[in-house]
Design an enzyme around this catalytic site. Structure first.
Site, mmCIF file in Angstrom:
data_model
loop_
_atom_site.group_PDB
_atom_site.id
_atom_site.type_symbol
_atom_site.label_atom_id
_atom_site.label_comp_id
_atom_site.label_asym_id
_atom_site.label_seq_id
_atom_site.Cartn_x
_atom_site.Cartn_y
_atom_site.Cartn_z
ATOM 1 N N HIS A 152 18.107 12.428 -1.021
ATOM 2 C CA HIS A 152 18.073 12.095 -2.458
ATOM 3 C C HIS A 152 18.380 10.642 -2.766
ATOM 4 O O HIS A 152 18.208 10.201 -3.890
ATOM 5 C CB HIS A 152 19.071 12.982 -3.226
ATOM 6 C CG HIS A 152 20.494 12.569 -3.017
ATOM 7 N ND1 HIS A 152 21.142 12.774 -1.816
ATOM 8 C CD2 HIS A 152 21.366 11.939 -3.822
ATOM 9 C CE1 HIS A 152 22.367 12.286 -1.917
ATOM 10 N NE2 HIS A 152 22.530 11.779 -3.110
ATOM 11 N N SER B 158 2.619 12.252 5.658
ATOM 12 C CA SER B 158 2.178 10.888 5.332
ATOM 13 C C SER B 158 0.684 10.777 5.624
ATOM 14 O O SER B 158 0.163 11.474 6.499
ATOM 15 C CB SER B 158 2.926 9.905 6.218
ATOM 16 O OG SER B 158 2.286 8.647 6.205
ATOM 17 N N SER B 159 0.028 9.853 4.941
ATOM 18 C CA SER B 159 -1.403 9.656 5.206
ATOM 19 C C SER B 159 -1.645 9.053 6.588
ATOM 20 O O SER B 159 -2.780 9.082 7.080
ATOM 21 C CB SER B 159 -2.027 8.763 4.131
ATOM 22 O OG SER B 159 -1.402 7.503 4.115
ATOM 23 N N CYS B 160 -0.593 8.544 7.242
ATOM 24 C CA CYS B 160 -0.812 7.939 8.565
ATOM 25 C C CYS B 160 -0.919 8.982 9.675
ATOM 26 O O CYS B 160 -1.106 8.632 10.825
ATOM 27 C CB CYS B 160 0.255 6.915 8.889
ATOM 28 S SG CYS B 160 1.828 7.650 9.289
ATOM 29 N N TYR C 73 5.790 7.675 14.311
ATOM 30 C CA TYR C 73 6.075 8.312 13.033
ATOM 31 C C TYR C 73 5.053 9.435 12.768
ATOM 32 O O TYR C 73 5.412 10.540 12.358
ATOM 33 C CB TYR C 73 5.997 7.243 11.949
ATOM 34 C CG TYR C 73 6.227 7.705 10.546
ATOM 35 C CD1 TYR C 73 7.499 8.040 10.100
ATOM 36 C CD2 TYR C 73 5.176 7.767 9.633
ATOM 37 C CE1 TYR C 73 7.718 8.435 8.789
ATOM 38 C CE2 TYR C 73 5.386 8.152 8.324
ATOM 39 C CZ TYR C 73 6.660 8.486 7.909
ATOM 40 O OH TYR C 73 6.863 8.879 6.605
ATOM 41 N N LYS D 189 5.608 13.497 12.119
ATOM 42 C CA LYS D 189 5.163 14.152 10.889
ATOM 43 C C LYS D 189 4.170 15.283 11.199
ATOM 44 O O LYS D 189 4.190 16.331 10.559
ATOM 45 C CB LYS D 189 4.538 13.127 9.936
ATOM 46 C CG LYS D 189 5.565 12.183 9.318
ATOM 47 C CD LYS D 189 6.497 12.951 8.385
ATOM 48 C CE LYS D 189 7.459 12.051 7.652
ATOM 49 N NZ LYS D 189 8.393 12.826 6.812
ATOM 50 N N PRO E 32 1.469 12.418 1.286
ATOM 51 C CA PRO E 32 1.328 11.323 0.321
ATOM 52 C C PRO E 32 0.697 10.087 0.937
ATOM 53 O O PRO E 32 0.887 9.804 2.117
ATOM 54 C CB PRO E 32 2.765 11.013 -0.102
ATOM 55 C CG PRO E 32 3.659 11.782 0.778
ATOM 56 C CD PRO E 32 2.847 12.627 1.703
ATOM 57 N N ASN F 175 0.306 5.733 0.600
ATOM 58 C CA ASN F 175 1.362 4.702 0.539
ATOM 59 C C ASN F 175 2.048 4.735 -0.819
ATOM 60 O O ASN F 175 1.379 4.680 -1.849
ATOM 61 C CB ASN F 175 0.751 3.309 0.757
ATOM 62 C CG ASN F 175 0.330 3.073 2.198
ATOM 63 O OD1 ASN F 175 -0.157 3.980 2.867
ATOM 64 N ND2 ASN F 175 0.521 1.864 2.676
ATOM 65 N N HIS G 98 7.567 -1.862 3.151
ATOM 66 C CA HIS G 98 6.114 -1.761 3.046
ATOM 67 C C HIS G 98 5.587 -2.970 2.274
ATOM 68 O O HIS G 98 6.354 -3.758 1.717
ATOM 69 C CB HIS G 98 5.731 -0.456 2.339
ATOM 70 C CG HIS G 98 6.007 0.750 3.168
ATOM 71 N ND1 HIS G 98 7.141 1.501 3.008
ATOM 72 C CD2 HIS G 98 5.314 1.325 4.183
ATOM 73 C CE1 HIS G 98 7.134 2.491 3.882
ATOM 74 N NE2 HIS G 98 6.045 2.416 4.608
ATOM 75 N N ARG H 275 -5.830 -0.272 1.274
ATOM 76 C CA ARG H 275 -4.759 0.713 1.107
ATOM 77 C C ARG H 275 -4.831 1.325 -0.282
ATOM 78 O O ARG H 275 -5.273 0.686 -1.241
ATOM 79 C CB ARG H 275 -3.376 0.064 1.283
ATOM 80 C CG ARG H 275 -3.042 -0.404 2.689
ATOM 81 C CD ARG H 275 -2.828 0.736 3.655
ATOM 82 N NE ARG H 275 -2.446 0.240 4.976
ATOM 83 C CZ ARG H 275 -3.293 -0.141 5.931
ATOM 84 N NH1 ARG H 275 -4.597 -0.090 5.727
ATOM 85 N NH2 ARG H 275 -2.839 -0.560 7.104
HETATM 86 O O1 GFB Z 1 2.703 -1.346 3.914
HETATM 87 P P1 GFB Z 1 2.546 -1.654 5.352
HETATM 88 O O2 GFB Z 1 3.720 -2.218 6.055
HETATM 89 O O3 GFB Z 1 2.135 -0.374 6.141
HETATM 90 O O4 GFB Z 1 1.361 -2.714 5.531
HETATM 91 P P2 GFB Z 1 0.816 0.428 6.589
HETATM 92 C C1 GFB Z 1 0.112 -2.556 4.904
HETATM 93 C C2 GFB Z 1 -0.749 -3.791 5.145
HETATM 94 O O5 GFB Z 1 -0.203 -4.889 4.401
HETATM 95 C C3 GFB Z 1 -0.845 -4.270 6.586
HETATM 96 C C4 GFB Z 1 -0.123 -6.032 5.229
HETATM 97 O O6 GFB Z 1 -2.159 -4.688 6.847
HETATM 98 C C5 GFB Z 1 0.111 -5.450 6.624
HETATM 99 O O7 GFB Z 1 -0.184 -6.398 7.634
HETATM 100 N N1 GFB Z 1 0.914 -6.932 4.720
HETATM 101 C C6 GFB Z 1 0.692 -8.161 4.170
HETATM 102 C C7 GFB Z 1 2.243 -6.738 4.741
HETATM 103 N N2 GFB Z 1 1.845 -8.759 3.883
HETATM 104 C C8 GFB Z 1 2.832 -7.890 4.200
HETATM 105 C C9 GFB Z 1 4.241 -7.953 4.118
HETATM 106 O O8 GFB Z 1 4.829 -8.945 3.685
HETATM 107 N N3 GFB Z 1 4.940 -6.843 4.537
HETATM 108 C C10 GFB Z 1 4.311 -5.745 5.021
HETATM 109 N N4 GFB Z 1 5.059 -4.691 5.386
HETATM 110 N N5 GFB Z 1 2.967 -5.666 5.146
HETATM 111 C C11 GFB Z 1 2.645 2.145 7.143
HETATM 112 C C12 GFB Z 1 3.024 2.951 8.360
HETATM 113 O O9 GFB Z 1 1.475 1.523 7.480
HETATM 114 O O10 GFB Z 1 2.372 2.948 6.028
HETATM 115 C C13 GFB Z 1 3.992 3.985 8.051
HETATM 116 O O11 GFB Z 1 3.483 2.053 9.350
HETATM 117 C C14 GFB Z 1 3.647 4.776 6.811
HETATM 118 O O12 GFB Z 1 4.092 4.832 9.145
HETATM 119 C C15 GFB Z 1 3.307 3.881 5.666
HETATM 120 O O13 GFB Z 1 2.570 5.643 7.055
HETATM 121 C C16 GFB Z 1 2.851 4.624 4.427
HETATM 122 O O14 GFB Z 1 0.104 1.010 5.430
HETATM 123 O O15 GFB Z 1 -0.039 -0.388 7.496
#
Ligand code: GFB
Length: 313
Positions: A12, A108-110, A137, A141, A164, A166, A180, A210
């Site tokens: 929570h 998760s969608s991943c 991960y 899941k 879900p 992102n 994220h 995304r």
């Molecule tokens: O949100 P994110 O970390 O996760 O990254 P995923 C999404 C995209 O955004 C990638 C880019 O292509 C990253 O390279 N990106 C650009 C950035 N700038 C940034 C930044 O400053 N920070 C981050 N974090 N990303 C995750 C999975 O994948 O999604 C998890 O690893 C989970 O397991 C989650 O499923 C919902 O969408 O790539």
């Protein structure tokens, strides 16, 4: 669920769990059960069974999970597979042994193959290789989904599993190493605006697509499906719309009011090229998202500004 049903929200304090508590309270549910990590470590089977014996929850929302962005997933594989397996096994087992009326598990969608046809239908699960940055991960899941389906098949546990897309919203993690993309960009543009920096770094090429769902919409979908869905098949929860990371960065930049440049850091991974969910099953069950992305970014930025003292950074 009755207004006084005993409802346990596992996790929570997290992004999803806190949204669930807000939604359930707004709907008038008066008997919510919550435990902080210090009071009940969900990786500890004994502690979880003790909680279920004492509180006897009738409904369980399993929103506790080790989550993180693309870099955290790739850096801490043990944490992402092991912790999630332990927590979900304990909570799902305890739900069965204590005789809960219904359990809702969040995936998760991943979990879907890296190169699944788009938009991704629920039946594409386990039809191809996973995205390597988050396979740890995803495997945890997928095991959670299968455990729910197995308990339903063998013991009649009413367990449902939602996938879900992102998520983002109030209570998100703004730590740049583990967050994220959406909260990371909000923070980076905000700090660049304050410091007068000329540029903000966007990881990867900006070309991956995304789909983003506001966590208050997810909480609403969870409540709806807890009340109206009783079947083993998983259900995607998303908006059915996506955009490129570059387009997202431009939107966040405009919302924050940063006027400099966006530059790429291609030493960081892109991850999966696209993961747009097919939401026809969800729509068929009578639920659609309400919060448009532009509005969600604006209100999340406002939340970020108003909650500097309690931010997870
Ligand atoms: O949100 P994110 O970390 O996760 O990254 P995923 C999404 C995209 O955004 C990638 C880019 O292509 C990253 O390279 N990106 C650009 C950035 N700038 C940034 C930044 O400053 N920070 C981050 N974090 N990303 C995750 C999975 O994948 O999604 C998890 O690893 C989970 O397991 C989650 O499923 C919902 O969408 O790539």
């Amino acid at each position: 669920m009755d207004q006084d049903s005993r409802i346990y929200v596992a996790g929570h304090n997290g992004l999803v769990g806190s949204a669930l508590v807000r939604r359930l309270q707004a709907a008038g549910f008066t008997n919510l059960i919550v435990r902080s990590h210090g009071d009940c470590d969900l990786e500890n089977q004994g502690a979880v069974f003790k909680l279920f014996l004492e509180e006897k929850p009738e409904y369980v929302f399993l929103a506790a999970a080790k989550v993180g962005g693309i870099l955290a997933n790739a850096t801490y594989p043990v944490d992402f597979i092991r912790s999630n397996l332990m927590v979900q096994n304990n909570v799902i087992d305890a739900s069965h042994f204590s005789g809960v009326k219904k359990l809702l598990f969040l995936g998760s969608s991943c979990i879907y193959p890296k190169l699944a046809p788009q938009p991704i239908k629920e039946e594409y699960l386990l039809t191809g290789d996973l995205e390597p940055t988050n396979e740890w991960y995803a495997i945890a899941k997928i095991a959670g989904i299968k455990l729910c389906q197995a308990y339903r098949a063998q013991h009649g546990l009413n367990a449902i599993a939602l996938m879900p897309t992102n998520l983002y919203g109030p209570g998100d993690n703004f730590d740049l190493a583990s967050s994220h993309v959406l909260p990371a960009l909000l923070r980076k543009f905000h700090e660049a605006k304050l410091s007068g920096a000329q540029e903000v770094v966007m990881w990867g090429t900006g070309t991956p697509r995304r789909e983003f769902l506001h966590v208050d919409d997810l909480a609403d979908a969870c409540l709806h499906l807890m009340q109206h869905y009783d079947a083993p098949e998983i259900v995607n929860v998303g908006t059915g719309e996506d955009l490129t990371i570059r387009e997202l960065a431009e939107q966040v930049k405009t919302t924050v009011g940063f006027e400099g440049r966006i530059v790429q850091d291609t030493t960081k991974p892109d991850g999966t090229p696209r993961k747009l969910l097919d939401v026809s099953r969800l729509h068929g069950l009578g639920w659609r998202h309400r919060i448009a992305l532009a509005e969600g970014i604006r209100t999340t930025y406002q939340w970020f500004l108003d909650n500097q003292a309690v931010l997870r950074t």
